[in-house]
Design an enzyme around this catalytic site. Structure first.
Site, mmCIF file in Angstrom:
data_model
loop_
_atom_site.group_PDB
_atom_site.id
_atom_site.type_symbol
_atom_site.label_atom_id
_atom_site.label_comp_id
_atom_site.label_asym_id
_atom_site.label_seq_id
_atom_site.Cartn_x
_atom_site.Cartn_y
_atom_site.Cartn_z
ATOM 1 N N ASP A 95 0.909 -1.074 -0.015
ATOM 2 C CA ASP A 95 0.031 -0.054 0.114
ATOM 3 C C ASP A 95 0.830 1.195 0.101
ATOM 4 O O ASP A 95 1.614 1.578 0.933
ATOM 5 C CB ASP A 95 -0.954 -0.127 1.208
ATOM 6 N N LYS A 121 -6.928 3.505 -3.138
ATOM 7 C CA LYS A 121 -7.524 3.331 -1.873
ATOM 8 C C LYS A 121 -7.631 4.819 -1.329
ATOM 9 O O LYS A 121 -6.866 5.771 -1.702
ATOM 10 C CB LYS A 121 -6.230 2.796 -0.872
ATOM 11 N N LYS A 137 -10.361 0.365 -2.266
ATOM 12 C CA LYS A 137 -10.211 0.323 -0.568
ATOM 13 C C LYS A 137 -10.393 1.384 0.198
ATOM 14 O O LYS A 137 -9.539 2.415 -0.044
ATOM 15 C CB LYS A 137 -8.927 -0.357 -0.460
#
Length: 317
Positions: free
Chosen positions: A158, A222, A258
């Site tokens: 991430d 995300k 996300k």
């Protein structure tokens, strides 16, 4: 490839001049369609559980609390409770979180524990990298951090985008950096790109950042690091969904979403699941295309399941 090859917005939601207020209205109207109660809420809770990246990202993280995180991720609800709920025996091994998410320095601890539990092949290890949460480091050091996390056992990375580049409209710069991060991950790890939507200024930047990251090869976009003042919001999520839909229409590639930070209750989770189901479709409600990044959501999911089971016992149902 130049970013402006996929950022002509003639057919995008930007040309409809959708304001933040309109996005907010549309997002909340869609999300309200998912009001559920009783057993249906338990079903949604278990679905949310399997889509959660169970997370610890504290400065005081230790090997011990990462091991505890992994234990709970692997066995979040006692088997006898799942049996009482009517979960089929063959499905019991599938009731676990999608991933655990930790700092690079704690990846090896997570890998060791998941291997011990025989869950390393079914629960992903996500690691925040590239100078999380601010990303204010040189590109070389950020790429080195990705390499370290993967060598330690991470299967997902991430990363945080360079918000300074985004805020000055240097989308080619954002794209180029994410391309380098994609290259560092290679086929060894999935790449999730954190936009930090609360710091991007407006929904147009959220949309453009989403497009730049997807073009660069992101497997997921995300919302947030969870460390900003404003984290996952439904309007920003809808802007990102519009980008995902447009990117899919142009390329045929499916990219995941996300939401992270701010998803604290079952009501929050159901709102997000409904928003996704009603826009991109039910096929996105699988770990390959949708995740929750939330440190406290698992607690609320377990509370919701236990509350239902206890209520059933009290009423004799």
């Amino acid at each position: 490839m130049k970013v402006n090859q996929i950022l002509p917005f003639e057919e995008s939601f930007l040309d409809c001049a959708i304001s933040h207020r309109q996005l907010e209205h549309i997002a909340f109207e869609i999300s309200k369609r998912g009001s559920v109660t009783n057993l249906n809420q338990v079903v949604w809770a278990l679905k949310a559980l399997t889509l959660t990246d169970s997370t610890t990202l504290g400065g005081d993280d230790t090997a011990a609390n990462v091991r505890s995180l992994c234990q709970r991720a692997a066995f979040p609800i006692p088997e006898h409770i799942l049996v009482e709920l009517g979960v089929e025996p063959e499905l019991l091994p599938d009731i676990h979180t999608a991933a655990v998410c930790v700092y690079p320095a704690r990846v090896a601890d997570a890998a060791a524990k998941l291997k011990e539990l025989k869950k390393y092949d079914v629960i992903a290890i996500a690691s925040v990298a590239t100078g999380f949460p601010a990303g204010q480091y040189g590109l070389d050091s950020r790429l080195t951090e990705i390499e370290f996390a993967i060598e330690s056992g991470a299967t997902e990375i991430d990363i945080v985008i360079n918000r300074q580049l985004a805020l000055v409209g240097d989308w080619q710069g954002v794209y180029s950096e994410v391309c380098e991060m994609r290259k560092a991950c290679g086929e060894r790890a999935h790449l999730k790109t954190i936009l930090a939507i609360g710091e991007l200024g407006d929904m147009e930047n959220v949309y453009k950042a989403s497009m730049a990251c997807m073009l660069a090869g992101a497997d997921f976009i995300k919302t947030s690091t969870g460390k900003e003042t404003v984290n996952a919001t439904l309007p920003a999520g809808l802007a990102m969904i519009y980008a995902i839909q447009e990117f899919n229409r142009r390329t045929g590639i499916l990219v995941g979403l996300k939401p992270a930070g701010g998803v604290r209750t079952m009501a929050d989770a159901i709102a997000w699941l409904t928003l996704v189901k009603e826009t991109v479709g039910a096929r996105w409600l699988q770990p390959e295309l949708f995740r929750f990044g939330a440190s406290g959501l698992l607690d609320k999911i377990v509370e919701s399941v236990n509350a239902y089971v206890n209520q059933q016992k009290l009423t004799g149902s």
